[in-house]
Motif scaffolding. Sequence first.
Motif, PDB file in Angstrom:
ATOM      1  N   GLY A 242      53.832 -37.145 109.850  1.00 11.65           N
ATOM      2  CA  GLY A 242      54.150 -36.395 108.308  1.00 11.65           C
ATOM      3  C   GLY A 242      55.681 -36.517 108.399  1.00 11.65           C
ATOM      4  O   GLY A 242      56.082 -36.648 107.149  1.00 11.65           O
ATOM      5  N   THR A 243      56.398 -36.171 109.435  1.00  9.91           N
ATOM      6  CA  THR A 243      58.168 -35.918 109.306  1.00  9.91           C
ATOM      7  C   THR A 243      58.451 -37.266 109.128  1.00  9.91           C
ATOM      8  O   THR A 243      59.258 -37.827 108.241  1.00  9.91           O
ATOM      9  N   ALA A 244      57.574 -38.517 109.808  1.00 10.33           N
ATOM     10  CA  ALA A 244      58.348 -39.838 109.434  1.00 10.33           C
ATOM     11  C   ALA A 244      58.046 -40.444 108.364  1.00 10.33           C
ATOM     12  O   ALA A 244      58.635 -41.032 107.671  1.00 10.33           O
ATOM     13  N   MET A 245      56.783 -39.881 107.564  1.00  7.53           N
ATOM     14  CA  MET A 245      56.308 -40.545 106.439  1.00  7.53           C
ATOM     15  C   MET A 245      57.171 -39.890 105.268  1.00  7.53           C
ATOM     16  O   MET A 245      57.873 -40.535 104.330  1.00  7.53           O
ATOM     17  N   ARG A 246      57.714 -38.522 105.311  1.00  6.38           N
ATOM     18  CA  ARG A 246      58.649 -37.998 104.590  1.00  6.38           C
ATOM     19  C   ARG A 246      59.897 -38.471 104.669  1.00  6.38           C
ATOM     20  O   ARG A 246      60.534 -38.928 103.603  1.00  6.38           O
ATOM     21  N   SER A 247      60.361 -38.943 105.881  1.00  6.13           N
ATOM     22  CA  SER A 247      61.730 -39.610 105.998  1.00  6.13           C
ATOM     23  C   SER A 247      61.749 -41.122 105.065  1.00  6.13           C
ATOM     24  O   SER A 247      62.480 -41.371 104.419  1.00  6.13           O
ATOM     25  N   CYS A 248      60.435 -41.906 105.367  1.00 13.83           N
ATOM     26  CA  CYS A 248      60.473 -43.029 104.699  1.00 13.83           C
ATOM     27  C   CYS A 248      60.282 -42.979 103.146  1.00 13.83           C
ATOM     28  O   CYS A 248      60.851 -43.455 102.293  1.00 13.83           O
ATOM     29  N   ILE A 249      59.586 -41.953 102.704  1.00 13.96           N
ATOM     30  CA  ILE A 249      59.675 -41.703 101.162  1.00 13.96           C
ATOM     31  C   ILE A 249      60.991 -41.296 100.625  1.00 13.96           C
ATOM     32  O   ILE A 249      61.285 -41.854  99.645  1.00 13.96           O
ATOM     33  N   ALA A 250      61.813 -40.575 101.335  1.00 19.40           N
ATOM     34  CA  ALA A 250      62.817 -40.043 101.028  1.00 19.40           C
ATOM     35  C   ALA A 250      63.990 -41.340 100.734  1.00 19.40           C
ATOM     36  O   ALA A 250      64.668 -41.459  99.901  1.00 19.40           O
TER      37      ALA A 250
END
Length: 112
Positions: free
Chosen positions: A13-21
């Motif tokens: 989830g943390t990695a996905m939020r970084s990618c989305i940012a």
Amino acid sequence: MPIPQTPWEAQVGTAMRSCIAVFGEGPKRVRYLHRSGLAYDINGIFEAQTEQVDPETGAAILSNRPYLHVDLAELQQVPVSGDRCVIRGRTYRVVEPEFDGQGTASLRLHLD
């Protein structure tokens, strides 16, 4: 939506939020319209075109099949076929949600 059950899911989830940012549409730029009537804004990574590999030849195939990649924690209900998304002023219908089992999903879309 689902709360991460394991440290691994939390890291995904943390990695996905970084990618989305970095690659996403911008803060809350996707309007999500669930079949239940619930509508709200979310973040996500939109791909208007996708590249797939032909399993028989290994050749790359460019497709106009759009996808929206989301962190399931962003959604208020589980995505289902028939939901709609408004992205860049165009409305898309969710054809098939593809869950990765780690708290993220790729929503295969069709232009409405």
